[in-house]
Design a protein around this motif. Structure first.
Motif, PDB file in Angstrom:
ATOM      1  N   SER A 121       1.199  17.617 -50.018  1.00  0.00           N
ATOM      2  CA  SER A 121      -0.252  17.088 -50.492  1.00  0.00           C
ATOM      3  C   SER A 121      -1.291  18.050 -50.737  1.00  0.00           C
ATOM      4  CB  SER A 121      -0.233  15.596 -50.107  1.00  0.00           C
ATOM      5  OG  SER A 121       0.560  14.676 -50.200  1.00  0.00           O
ATOM      6  N   ARG A 159       1.795  13.407 -59.371  1.00  0.00           N
ATOM      7  CA  ARG A 159       2.712  13.476 -58.504  1.00  0.00           C
ATOM      8  C   ARG A 159       4.123  14.160 -59.356  1.00  0.00           C
ATOM      9  NH1 ARG A 159       4.769  11.068 -53.667  1.00  0.00           N
ATOM     10  NH2 ARG A 159       6.955  10.305 -53.770  1.00  0.00           N
ATOM     11  N   GLN A 204       0.574  15.693 -55.562  1.00  0.00           N
ATOM     12  CA  GLN A 204       1.670  15.613 -54.726  1.00  0.00           C
ATOM     13  C   GLN A 204       2.826  16.402 -55.259  1.00  0.00           C
ATOM     14  OE1 GLN A 204       1.948  11.538 -53.874  1.00  0.00           O
ATOM     15  NE2 GLN A 204       1.099  11.437 -51.967  1.00  0.00           N
TER      16      GLN A 204
END
Length: 859
Positions: free
Chosen positions: A822, A853, A790
């Motif tokens: 994503s 992330r 992400q």
């Protein structure tokens, strides 16, 4: 045979070719016309540019012979040469360069090649045989037809015998061969035609059975091409002329040898007993076995790569390998049975490589992944990066296994370990018998039989070509009937033994050789069994045995010495279980003799279902369990007890009865297999009728463990692993398990081949590997993981930016209100390109080793 020469040779050929000379008059009516004509069409032999004649009876010079060979097999690679009688301006200069590069001809000494000298008939046969890399198999007795056989040089005999056997070269009408005679052009044309057979030489062509000639067995491929749907009666030679080109064989059967000397060769549905891989020019042939390909033995003489890929379930691929060359380097990606290395060599294996037995008779280095089940190391200095399941080292041998130094014990093994002879039939005793051992023959200090030393040179001798001894008939025929042990003693104190079983068929006889006793009391064969024995004068019967049990005279049997009648009493025979026994009659002197006793039971049948079961002696496996069978009883019969090997099992402890169901405790079953027995018979003793027998086969399963890891080597829990047998031998049903926290799943299977497949929701694809099991084994399955990546795009203030375009790995995603894009990515390194209107574009380096992330700030 259509021969297309390489560009280099074509230019040279055009110089000497006469376009209209195809039908030169000097070969009309000549015995070699058909051969010369064929080789002319292939651009191998051409007529004289000045006369238009071929000169079929003219002598062939050494350089002409080289030129014919180079053209025939498409050789073009050149070596640097410096012969005093070969100059760069000579017409034959490049011809000699090519011949030397291929290594099939040498100079004549004193740095001379003698290109304009002549070649003898035996030399030509030897060169062509060696070029084809096969080992001659013809019996040398084939040369007996030639009155001048004794003039053949030792180096040429086997090659000449093979050439004569195959019809490539003949003798003369006067019964001579003339081994040192010079070759004529007609003779070399016939030899080349025979050795080459059908020539496939058009680059890129697709050939089939219809292409192959009917009057010759061999096939020669000298250019990249395809051969499909063909049955070759002789040898298939893929020459060095292919260089690094691609050759494909599809659905081809070869009765002789496949010789691979060049190219990247794909075998798809190919069958052959023997294959030789050898390139003396320094290239590394690559051979891929795919589809339903089966190659019995592959002999690797130079560096090579062997790969199995997408083999059919029923295919064997490369079965056995033999490395037999100086400093062979083999890259192996295959599951094979036996690999034998005869000289110094290296093997680079892949993770999917498996070797059942590795025998190293020369210094051998194995690096890479995969597995070796058994390593037999007979040479010092061997090194294996993996740990084989078992290792055998010859006496005095040291090696490095999985990073550890290991050394051999002082035991020596002999093959064969026993010898049986009949001194009454001296004609059947061979002149001598060979016994080989895994120790230096020069270290043998003594051979003795029952304490008496044998004399070297008279009773035995050392083998000349290998480690071992030869024991002579002159000694063996002096032994009387009996058993003996020949003990071999070596300098380091190690010993070996050979068992000698000496019989004398004239000493004793028994009739009949087969008797049958029926345990059913109402049967006609429920009776004493009578045999007659004949003993030599002065010999008496000492004892009688059934199996290993010595019978008691008068109680178990009677013997009338006058007429030689022996009566085996029914009361004793009735105690025996059903089966076949050996009855042994032991005289007071000489050898024992035997007859066969079959014990049957035809009583009304009480039945155990099933009658045969397997019991796994491996206590860790699911097969180590109580045995449950059904006992079908007839005529009101009752089970009295269960017996095995003379012992009665205890009811309600070792077994229990519930109606027709009988359960035998697993520990009781295992007890009868502890002595190493392969089976045990459990007799259900009934109150009446036949007592049925349950045969329990003791089998051993092996732990087959799948270790499922990700592409970083970390264990994967929750992976589904299926173990599927891929051959009829395994006898094990497919099993599916789920890996635990350590990423492993273990099943217990019988010996055989299995396909192990692992799947997981995070894998990009299922992971499959085929393994051969003959001992416990762990197979590593590496799955490729998709990680969740992400990227959150923000401005300098940390506010998410919608409408930003994020591109990773060729895929672009536009962020939403949360500013997040994503991706599902394989592990590795990536560059993310991020762009948004009103902001400066930015590149971000990503190292994906897990789900991540990350924030990307745009300015």
């Amino acid at each position: 045979m259509k021969k297309v020469l390489s560009a280099v040779l074509t230019a040279a050929l055009l110089v000497s070719t006469v376009p209209a000379a195809f039908a030169a008059s000097d070969i009309d009516g000549h015995w070699a016309k058909s051969y010369i004509t064929e080789l002319h069409e292939n651009g191998i032999i051409n007529p004289s540019a000045s006369t238009g004649n071929y000169g079929p009876d003219d002598k062939v010079t050494r350089w002409e012979f080289m030129r014919y060979i180079n053209r025939a097999f498409g050789f073009t690679e050149k070596a640097d040469i410096s012969f005093s009688d070969v100059n760069s301006s000579d017409v034959f200069y490049e011809t000699v360069q090519i011949a030397v590069k291929q290594g099939y001809i040498n100079g004549v000494g004193n740095n001379r090649m003698a290109p304009e000298g002549t070649l003898t008939r035996e030399q030509a046969a030897t060169i062509l045989g060696r070029l084809h890399k096969y080992t001659p198999t013809a019996d040398l007795s084939a040369l007996d037809m030639f009155s001048d056989r004794a003039k053949l040089s030792d180096y040429s005999k086997s090659y000449v015998a093979e050439a004569v056997k195959q019809g490539y070269i003949n003798g003369y009408t006067n019964g001579t061969f003339k081994p040192q005679g010079t070759l004529s052009r007609g003779e070399i044309a016939k030899m080349l035609y025979g050795y080459m057979g059908t020539s496939l030489n058009k680059n890129g062509n697709v050939y089939s059975q219809a292409t192959l000639k009917s009057d010759t067995k061999n096939v020669t491929i000298s250019v990249p091409c395809t051969l499909a749907d063909a049955d070759i009666k002789g040898n298939l030679y893929i020459t060095e002329g292919v260089l690094a080109g691609n050759v494909t064989l599809e659905d081809v059967t070869v009765a002789g040898d496949i010789i691979v000397s060049g190219g990247n060769v794909t075998l798809d549905g190919v069958s052959a007993l023997e294959m030789v891989v050898s390139n003396p020019a320094g290239l590394t042939p690559q051979v891929i076995a795919t589809g339903n390909t089966n190659i019995g033995t592959t002999e690797v003489k130079t560096s090579a790569t062997l790969t199995e890929s997408n083999l059919a379930a029923t295919a064997g691929g490369f079965s056995d390998l033999k490395m037999n060359g100086s400093s062979v380097s083999l890259t192996l990606d295959a599951a094979v049975w036996d690999v034998a290395n005869e000289q110094t060599g290296t093997i680079l294996t892949t993770g999917s490589t498996s070797i059942s037995t590795l025998t190293a008779n020369g210094r051998t280095t194995v690096t890479g992944g995969g597995s070796v089940q058994k390593a037999v190391l007979n040479a010092n200095g061997c090194e294996l990066t993996m740990q084989p399941t078992s290792v055998e080292l010859a006496s005095g041998v040291t090696a490095k296994i999985a990073g550890k130094d290991v050394a051999a014990s002082t035991s020596v093994s002999v093959s064969p370990s026993t010898l049986s002879i009949d001194v009454n039939n001296k004609d059947a005793i061979a002149f001598s018998y060979e016994f080989t051992f895994n120790a230096d023959k020069n270290d043998l200090t003594r051979v003795s039989v029952n304490g008496t030393n044998l004399k070297q040179g008279t009773d035995y001798n050392l083998l000349s070509d290998k480690n071992g001894i030869r024991v002579y008939k002159t000694y063996l025929s002096t032994l009387k009937a009996g058993t003996y042990t020949a003990e071999l003693t070596f300098e380091d104190g190690s010993k070996a033994a050979i068992g000698l079983a000496v019989s004398n068929s004239a000493q004793s006889a028994v009739s009949p050789s087969q008797i049958t006793f029926d345990k059913y009391e109402q049967s006609a064969n429920y009776a004493d069994q009578t045999v007659n024995v004949v003993l030599p004068a002065g010999t008496r019967l000492d004892s009688v045995k059934i199996g290993s049990t010595v019978l008691e005279r008068g109680t178990d049997y009677t013997y009338n010495a006058t007429n030689g009648t022996i009566r085996l009493l029914k009361e004793t025979l009735a105690k025996k279980s059903k089966g076949t026994y050996t009855v042994t009659f032991v005289p007071n002197q000489g050898s024992s003799f035997t007859c066969s006793l079959s014990v049957v039971d035809t009583a009304p049948v009480n039945e155990v279902v099933p009658g045969t079961v397997d019991f796994d002696a491996n206590t860790s496996s699911g097969g180590y369990a109580d045995l449950v069978v059904t006992l079908n009883m007839v005529d009101g019969a009752k089970l009295k007890n269960i017996r095995s090997n003379g012992k009665t099992l205890e009811e309600n402890w070792q077994y229990k009865i519930e109606g027709s169901k009988v359960t035998i405790n697993k520990s009781a079953v295992a007890e009868f297999g502890k002595s190493g027995a392969s089976y045990a018979d459990f007799v259900f003793v009934m109150s009446k009728g036949q007592s049925p027998t349950l045969r329990v086969n003791y089998v051993t399963t092996y732990a087959l463990t799948a270790s499922v890891v990700d592409d970083l080597g970390l264990p994967i829990s929750g992976a589904s692993v299926t173990f599927t047998p891929s051959d009829a031998e395994s006898g094990t049903a497919a099993q599916t398990l789920t890996t635990g926290s350590d990423g492993t799943a273990t099943v217990y299977v019988k010996r055989g081949s299995y396909v192990v497949t692992a799947t997981h929701s995070r894998f990009t694809a299922a992971v499959t590997q085929t393994v051969k099991i003959s001992a416990g084994r762990t197979v590593k399955l590496t799955g490729e993981i998709l990680e969740n990546v992400q990227l959150v795009v923000t401005n300098a203030y940390g506010a998410p930016l919608s409408g930003a375009v994020v591109t990773v790995g060729g895929k672009s995603i536009t962020t939403g209100t949360d500013g997040t894009a994503s991706f599902s990515l394989k592990r590795g390194s990536y560059v993310a390109q991020v762009a948004c209107t009103g902001y400066s574009a930015q590149s971000v380096q990503l190292s994906v080793t897990d789900s991540i992330r990350e924030r990307v700030q745009l300015k």
